[in-house]
Write a protein that holds these residues in place. Structure first.
Motif, short mmCIF file in Angstrom:
data_model
loop_
_atom_site.label_atom_id
_atom_site.label_comp_id
_atom_site.label_asym_id
_atom_site.label_seq_id
_atom_site.Cartn_x
_atom_site.Cartn_y
_atom_site.Cartn_z
N HIS A 59 -1.44 -6.25 -7.91
CA HIS A 59 -0.02 -5.97 -7.77
C HIS A 59 0.34 -4.64 -8.44
O HIS A 59 0.54 -4.58 -9.65
CB HIS A 59 0.81 -7.12 -8.35
CG HIS A 59 0.53 -8.44 -7.69
ND1 HIS A 59 0.69 -8.64 -6.34
CD2 HIS A 59 0.09 -9.62 -8.20
CE1 HIS A 59 0.38 -9.88 -6.03
NE2 HIS A 59 0.00 -10.50 -7.15
N LEU A 60 0.43 -3.60 -7.63
CA LEU A 60 0.82 -2.28 -8.10
C LEU A 60 2.17 -1.92 -7.49
O LEU A 60 2.51 -2.41 -6.40
CB LEU A 60 -0.24 -1.24 -7.72
CG LEU A 60 -1.64 -1.50 -8.29
CD1 LEU A 60 -2.65 -0.56 -7.66
CD2 LEU A 60 -1.63 -1.33 -9.81
N PRO A 61 2.95 -1.06 -8.14
CA PRO A 61 4.31 -0.78 -7.64
C PRO A 61 4.35 -0.13 -6.27
O PRO A 61 5.33 -0.28 -5.54
CB PRO A 61 4.89 0.15 -8.71
CG PRO A 61 3.72 0.68 -9.46
CD PRO A 61 2.68 -0.39 -9.40
N ASP A 62 3.29 0.59 -5.89
CA ASP A 62 3.31 1.31 -4.61
C ASP A 62 2.16 0.93 -3.68
O ASP A 62 1.97 1.56 -2.64
CB ASP A 62 3.27 2.82 -4.87
CG ASP A 62 1.99 3.23 -5.59
OD1 ASP A 62 1.35 2.35 -6.20
OD2 ASP A 62 1.64 4.42 -5.57
N ALA A 63 1.39 -0.08 -4.05
CA ALA A 63 0.24 -0.44 -3.22
C ALA A 63 -0.26 -1.84 -3.54
O ALA A 63 0.00 -2.37 -4.62
CB ALA A 63 -0.90 0.57 -3.42
N ASN A 64 -0.97 -2.42 -2.58
CA ASN A 64 -1.69 -3.67 -2.80
C ASN A 64 -3.12 -3.30 -3.15
O ASN A 64 -3.78 -2.55 -2.41
CB ASN A 64 -1.65 -4.52 -1.53
CG ASN A 64 -2.40 -5.83 -1.69
OD1 ASN A 64 -3.62 -5.84 -1.78
ND2 ASN A 64 -1.68 -6.93 -1.74
N GLY A 65 -3.59 -3.80 -4.27
CA GLY A 65 -4.91 -3.43 -4.74
C GLY A 65 -6.02 -3.70 -3.74
O GLY A 65 -6.97 -2.92 -3.62
N LEU A 66 -5.91 -4.81 -2.99
CA LEU A 66 -6.94 -5.14 -2.03
C LEU A 66 -7.00 -4.12 -0.90
O LEU A 66 -8.07 -3.78 -0.40
CB LEU A 66 -6.70 -6.54 -1.45
CG LEU A 66 -6.77 -7.70 -2.45
CD1 LEU A 66 -6.54 -9.02 -1.74
CD2 LEU A 66 -8.11 -7.71 -3.19
N GLU A 67 -5.82 -3.63 -0.50
CA GLU A 67 -5.77 -2.61 0.55
C GLU A 67 -6.19 -1.24 0.01
O GLU A 67 -6.58 -0.36 0.78
CB GLU A 67 -4.37 -2.56 1.13
CG GLU A 67 -3.96 -3.86 1.82
CD GLU A 67 -2.50 -3.89 2.19
OE1 GLU A 67 -1.79 -2.91 1.89
OE2 GLU A 67 -2.06 -4.90 2.79
N LEU A 68 -6.10 -1.07 -1.30
CA LEU A 68 -6.44 0.20 -1.93
C LEU A 68 -7.95 0.40 -2.09
O LEU A 68 -8.43 1.52 -2.19
CB LEU A 68 -5.75 0.27 -3.30
CG LEU A 68 -5.81 1.58 -4.08
CD1 LEU A 68 -5.11 2.70 -3.33
CD2 LEU A 68 -5.19 1.38 -5.47
N MET A 69 -8.70 -0.71 -2.10
CA MET A 69 -10.14 -0.62 -2.42
C MET A 69 -10.89 0.33 -1.51
O MET A 69 -11.67 1.16 -1.98
CB MET A 69 -10.78 -2.01 -2.37
CG MET A 69 -10.47 -2.88 -3.57
SD MET A 69 -11.61 -4.29 -3.70
CE MET A 69 -11.16 -5.24 -2.26
#
Length: 225
Positions: A56-66
């Motif tokens: 849970h990041l303010p501007d992104a979903n960590g799973l989608e960021l990987m």
């Protein structure tokens, strides 16, 4: 030295985790990011070996960021640290090729245990020649080799004291009772018996009964190989 980038939106949590990592031999924290955009920039700049990634990041979903982070650092390994407990979230993380998934809050010991597994298993592949053995693959996936599987020690027992018990039995001229082992080691009779019964369950010692007044006394001796 394994370099680590921490990605967490909470500044204080990131600082605490950095302290845990710095206290783990073989690891060093090279930076921290608190947004997805910052994580991208620091991954490109620092090229870390491992990222501790919150979902849970303010501007992104960590799973989608990987996948985007791996595009910046192709050799990057990902270790998810998150309060997210949903089974589907964990499943998606596993499909994304993470190293571990640790649910917040967790202790320093919890994190260090997983970091040490990563260091010993994943980085241990560097010492393997071009062709891996099954034992190397088992270590990578956290699978014990069948010959090394052992039941856990009884609660409150330690491997060090177990070694002392074995040494006492080995040095004894004959079999010993739990009370005699306790006297030799300076432990309680109950504690000594727990170790002795563990060794008996492991087929390392044999039990002989000494009859007298009252209940027979259990006496222990190491089995001869």
């Amino acid at each position: 030295m394994i370099t680590v980038l921490i990605v967490d939106d909470d500044f204080m949590v990131a600082k605490v985790h950095a302290g845990f990592i710095q206290a783990t031999p073989g690891f060093t924290v090279v930076g921290a990011a608190h947004t997805g955009a910052e994580a991208m920039l620091k991954t490109r700049e620092l090229q870390p070996d491992l990222v501790l990634l919150d979902i849970h990041l303010p501007d992104a979903n960590g799973l989608e960021l990987m996948s985007a982070l791996r595009a910046e650092a192709p050799e990057l390994d990902v270790f998810v640290i998150s309060a997210a407990r949903e089974v589907e979230t964990v499943r998606r993380a596993l499909r994304g090729g993470i190293v571990h998934y640790l649910i917040k809050p967790f202790s320093r010991g919890d994190l260090q245990e997983r970091l040490e597994h990563y260091r010993n298993a994943y980085q241990g592949l560097d010492s393997v020649k071009e062709v891996a053995e099954q034992a190397d693959v088992n270590r990578l996936f956290g699978v014990e080799n069948s010959e090394s599987v052992r039941p856990p020690l009884p609660k409150g027992c330690s491997a060090e004291t177990l070694s002392l018990v074995v040494r006492a039995l080995h040095s004894a001229a004959s079999n010993l009772s739990a009370a005699e082992v306790a006297d030799l080691l300076g432990t309680s009779r109950v504690s000594a018996r727990r170790y002795l019964e563990y060794l008996h369950d492991e087929a390392k010692v044999e039990v002989r009964l000494k009859y007298g007044a009252g209940r027979p006394e259990r006496r222990y001796a190491l089995k001869v190989p």
